[in-house]
Design an enzyme around this catalytic site. Structure first.
Site, PDB file in Angstrom:
ATOM      1  CD  GLU A 158      10.269  12.589  11.707  1.00 25.63           C
ATOM      2  OE1 GLU A 158       9.055  12.264  11.912  1.00 25.63           O
ATOM      3  OE2 GLU A 158      11.097  11.903  11.102  1.00 25.63           O
ATOM      4  N   GLY A 184       2.568   3.914  13.379  1.00 24.23           N
ATOM      5  CA  GLY A 184       3.329   2.635  13.774  1.00 24.23           C
ATOM      6  C   GLY A 184       2.753   2.139  15.078  1.00 24.23           C
ATOM      7  N   GLY A 238       6.870   4.600   8.104  1.00 19.98           N
ATOM      8  CA  GLY A 238       6.188   5.932   8.234  1.00 19.98           C
ATOM      9  C   GLY A 238       6.277   6.727   9.980  1.00 19.98           C
ATOM     10  CB  SER A 239       4.165   9.056  11.410  1.00 19.49           C
ATOM     11  OG  SER A 239       2.998   8.362  11.439  1.00 19.49           O
ATOM     12  CB  THR A 240       6.442   7.506  15.874  1.00 16.16           C
ATOM     13  OG1 THR A 240       7.726   7.483  15.634  1.00 16.16           O
ATOM     14  CG2 THR A 240       6.354   6.738  17.322  1.00 16.16           C
ATOM     15  CD  GLU A 241      -0.240  10.687  15.298  1.00 14.56           C
ATOM     16  OE1 GLU A 241      -1.548  10.814  15.207  1.00 14.56           O
ATOM     17  OE2 GLU A 241       0.513  11.474  15.074  1.00 14.56           O
ATOM     18  CD  GLU A 267      13.511   0.218   9.945  1.00 17.32           C
ATOM     19  OE1 GLU A 267      13.759   1.470  10.324  1.00 17.32           O
ATOM     20  OE2 GLU A 267      14.243  -0.682   9.922  1.00 17.32           O
ATOM     21  CE  LYS A 315      -2.013   2.316   3.009  1.00 19.09           C
ATOM     22  NZ  LYS A 315      -1.653   3.730   2.121  1.00 19.09           N
TER      23      LYS A 315
HETATM   24  P1  NAD Z   1       2.040   7.910   7.770  1.00 13.00           P
HETATM   25  O1  NAD Z   1       2.437   7.290   8.978  1.00 13.00           O
HETATM   26  O2  NAD Z   1       1.320   9.208   8.048  1.00 13.00           O
HETATM   27  O3  NAD Z   1       2.037   7.176   6.688  1.00 13.00           O
HETATM   28  C1  NAD Z   1       2.486   6.090   6.128  1.00 13.00           C
HETATM   29  C2  NAD Z   1       1.730   5.159   5.398  1.00 13.00           C
HETATM   30  O4  NAD Z   1       0.957   4.641   6.710  1.00 13.00           O
HETATM   31  C3  NAD Z   1       0.815   5.496   4.423  1.00 13.00           C
HETATM   32  O5  NAD Z   1       0.873   4.745   3.708  1.00 13.00           O
HETATM   33  C4  NAD Z   1      -0.624   5.751   5.296  1.00 13.00           C
HETATM   34  O6  NAD Z   1      -1.671   5.823   4.258  1.00 13.00           O
HETATM   35  C5  NAD Z   1      -0.625   4.546   6.126  1.00 13.00           C
HETATM   36  N1  NAD Z   1      -1.503   4.803   7.191  1.00 13.00           N
HETATM   37  C6  NAD Z   1      -1.899   5.526   7.981  1.00 13.00           C
HETATM   38  N2  NAD Z   1      -3.027   5.288   8.719  1.00 13.00           N
HETATM   39  C7  NAD Z   1      -2.820   3.772   8.863  1.00 13.00           C
HETATM   40  C8  NAD Z   1      -3.225   3.066   9.808  1.00 13.00           C
HETATM   41  N3  NAD Z   1      -4.053   3.304  10.806  1.00 13.00           N
HETATM   42  N4  NAD Z   1      -2.881   1.615   9.444  1.00 13.00           N
HETATM   43  C9  NAD Z   1      -2.152   1.162   8.645  1.00 13.00           C
HETATM   44  N5  NAD Z   1      -1.490   2.153   7.587  1.00 13.00           N
HETATM   45  C10 NAD Z   1      -2.057   3.494   7.990  1.00 13.00           C
HETATM   46  O7  NAD Z   1       3.631   8.710   7.302  1.00 13.00           O
HETATM   47  P2  NAD Z   1       4.003   9.591   6.290  1.00 13.00           P
HETATM   48  O8  NAD Z   1       3.498  11.150   6.505  1.00 13.00           O
HETATM   49  O9  NAD Z   1       3.671   8.920   5.071  1.00 13.00           O
HETATM   50  O10 NAD Z   1       5.693   9.771   6.267  1.00 13.00           O
HETATM   51  C11 NAD Z   1       6.395  10.469   7.144  1.00 13.00           C
HETATM   52  C12 NAD Z   1       6.741   9.792   8.321  1.00 13.00           C
HETATM   53  O11 NAD Z   1       7.574   8.645   8.108  1.00 13.00           O
HETATM   54  C13 NAD Z   1       7.911  10.544   9.253  1.00 13.00           C
HETATM   55  O12 NAD Z   1       7.792  10.236  10.510  1.00 13.00           O
HETATM   56  C14 NAD Z   1       9.288   9.856   8.795  1.00 13.00           C
HETATM   57  O13 NAD Z   1      10.212   9.732   9.866  1.00 13.00           O
HETATM   58  C15 NAD Z   1       8.856   8.372   8.795  1.00 13.00           C
HETATM   59  N6  NAD Z   1       9.774   7.734   7.904  1.00 13.00           N
HETATM   60  C16 NAD Z   1      10.478   6.548   8.331  1.00 13.00           C
HETATM   61  C17 NAD Z   1      11.497   6.136   7.706  1.00 13.00           C
HETATM   62  C18 NAD Z   1      12.404   5.022   8.238  1.00 13.00           C
HETATM   63  O14 NAD Z   1      12.722   4.068   7.704  1.00 13.00           O
HETATM   64  N7  NAD Z   1      12.230   4.897   9.603  1.00 13.00           N
HETATM   65  C19 NAD Z   1      11.734   6.416   6.344  1.00 13.00           C
HETATM   66  C20 NAD Z   1      10.625   7.178   5.755  1.00 13.00           C
HETATM   67  C21 NAD Z   1       9.769   7.729   6.432  1.00 13.00           C
END
Ligand code: NAD
Length: 469
Positions: A373, A226, A221-224, A243, A170
């Site tokens: 961040e 995660g 993606g974001s910690t929230e 991650e 996704k």
């Molecule tokens: P995000 O967490 O908002 O979204 C990431 C993904 O999760 C998207 O595809 C989103 O549609 C999906 N998502 C949203 N809610 C969900 C849920 N309840 N269940 C399952 N999936 C859901 O993050 P973002 O804004 O796309 O990316 C930015 C963040 O990602 C930053 O905090 C950044 O540090 C982090 N990031 C981390 C790494 C790493 O390797 N550690 C790499 C890139 C980005």
């Protein structure tokens, strides 16, 4: 342009008159393409297709699985420019950075195509033959962010496939296009159902992660988000690789070459407009060189050409999406209140989510711009006087993805680096990652490992084969 999803080897999606998601170019805020708006039914179909494809794929010889991964790398290499152009239009990064992402992705895949899960024999004597095998898990859910729309998906697809799993991917809602196009190209040689991709409007992640037929979730993606994913994995004890966010500190000791170090820090902070999980996000500079270092960063920031990534000469593109643009604007506002903004800010009088790189000094721990961040082109510089206190500050947040320590004396820097709680600590460099280097996070920055042999093994389950002689 209309680009369909891939489910069970078929291109799926209503035509462009059905329910679709707009793909917006962040450089002009115009819709330039559409993708289908996936549904929960599409998620169910994709997981069912991946589940059906799993037994044959798991039974496919390792060398053949590696070959397919190598062929994906060939497809990227053979179509790099076309894909990079699409990526710059949807993600915003300058074309050379998009080309770099293609080359990077290709390199990671070529490395994965040489790896195999580690198995070993722990006893082999007259009484027993005991093997520790690593077997595939089943269906993997890969959930991705918008900062690296091709690289991050293949950090999941590569190891998942080599280990013998199938995957449902996704992408982020704002960057679905390039990965869909690329997977369409791969559909000629990847067996049906082995890779599936469903696009959403930020509303299908939960349906995928709670699906009972998903064995593992690999999330970036974001910690929230995660945390939500971890909760939704509990129902069927899904394996997890997370991650997550980072707020990487850089500690600059007074014996550095200021010009050279500031140049490296600048690049480590502002590549991809600062939208990098392991970007330098807070810089602690020793008081003896603080003014000089801030001025050098500001000098570089002012020279940066911020423009549409398709334009030649652009050093930095727009912020990828409106929500992130709003977040960065709010952080700039709070930085102006808490510290001294030396340069940069929101670009006015033009369409697009453009921000000139911001250097803010005279800020401290506890200020929003230091503690949060930013994930955008704004860098706080904090003054320090004692190594002990700066180490404490570097470790003071709930993040622990990356960190760097800079000194003319590498041994001294290494000593400080060993006290930092982060998955990676660089000395006299930053953001150096590679397919053979494990990547992990301390604390709320993640769980598990990506890349390298350790990352591949996370896509397997240990099975002990214990044979009596
Ligand atoms: P995000 O967490 O908002 O979204 C990431 C993904 O999760 C998207 O595809 C989103 O549609 C999906 N998502 C949203 N809610 C969900 C849920 N309840 N269940 C399952 N999936 C859901 O993050 P973002 O804004 O796309 O990316 C930015 C963040 O990602 C930053 O905090 C950044 O540090 C982090 N990031 C981390 C790494 C790493 O390797 N550690 C790499 C890139 C980005």
């Amino acid at each position: 342009m209309f680009q369909k999803m891939l489910i069970g080897g078929k291109l799926v999606g209503k035509d462009s008159k059905g329910k679709t998601i707009d793909v917006i170019n962040p450089a002009d805020e115009k819709v330039f393409a559409r993708v289908p708006k996936g549904t929960e039914k599409d998620i169910d179909n994709a997981v069912a297709a991946a589940k059906a494809a799993f037994p044959d794929w798991a039974a496919t010889p390792l060398e053949d699985r590696q070959k397919i991964v190598g062929k994906i790398a060939d497809a990227i290499a053979g179509n790099a420019e076309m894909l990079a152009r699409l990526m710059t239009k949807e993600q915003g990064k300058p074309l050379p950075e998009s080309m770099g992402e293609m080359a990077w992705t290709e390199g990671f895949l070529r490395h994965y195509a040489t790896l195999q899960p580690t198995g070993r024999t722990v006893q082999d004597d007259d009484a027993f033959q005991i093997e520790v095998r690593r077997v595939p898990l089943g269906v993997v859910a890969g959930i991705c962010p918008w900062n690296f729309p091709v690289l991050v998906p293949f950090w999941k697809i590569g190891p998942a496939l080599v280990a013998g799993n199938t995957i449902v991917l996704k992408p982020a809602p704002t960057t679905p296009l390039t990965i869909l196009k690329l997977l369409e190209l791969c559909n000629d040689f990847v067996p049906a159902g082995v890779i599936n991709v469903v696009t959403d409007e930020n509303d299908l992640g939960a349906a995928l992660t709670r699906h009972p037929d998903v064995a593992k979730i690999s999330f970036t993606g974001s910690t929230e988000t995660g945390k939500k994913i971890m909760a939704s994995a509990a129902g069927t004890i899904k394996r997890l690789t997370l991650e997550l966010g980072g707020n990487d500190p850089a500690i600059i000791l007074p014996d550095v070459d200021v010009k050279d170090t500031a140049a490296k820090i600048f690049n480590g902070a502002f590549m991809n407009a600062g939208q990098v999980c392991m970007a330098v996000k807070r810089v602690y500079v020793h008081k003896d060189i603080y003014d000089e270092f801030c001025d050098e960063l500001a000098r570089r920031a002012k020279q940066t050409v911020v423009d549409d990534g398709m334009h030649q000469g652009a050093d930095m593109g727009p912020i990828q999406n409106k929500a992130q643009y709003k977040k960065v604007k709010a952080l700039i506002k709070s930085a102006r209140k808490d510290g001294t903004v030396l340069c940069g800010g929101v670009v006015k009088n033009r369409k697009g989510y453009f921000v000139n790189p911001v250097i803010v000094r005279d800020v401290k721990d506890g200020d929003d711009i230091v503690d949060q961040e930013q994930f955008g082109p704004i860098l706080p510089v904090i003054r320090f006087s004692s190594v002990k206190s700066v180490t404490r500050k570097a470790n003071g947040l709930d993040y622990g993805l990356g960190a760097s320590v800079w000194s003319g004396d590498a041994a001294k820097a290494k000593k400080i680096a060993s006290k930092i709680q982060s998955g990676t600590v660089w000395v006299n460099q930053c953001v150096n990652i590679g397919p053979h280097i494990p990547m992990a996070g301390f604390k709320s920055s993640g769980l598990g490992v990506e890349q390298s042999q350790e990352g591949l093994d996370e896509y397997t389950q240990i099975q002990v084969m214990n044979i009596a002689r």
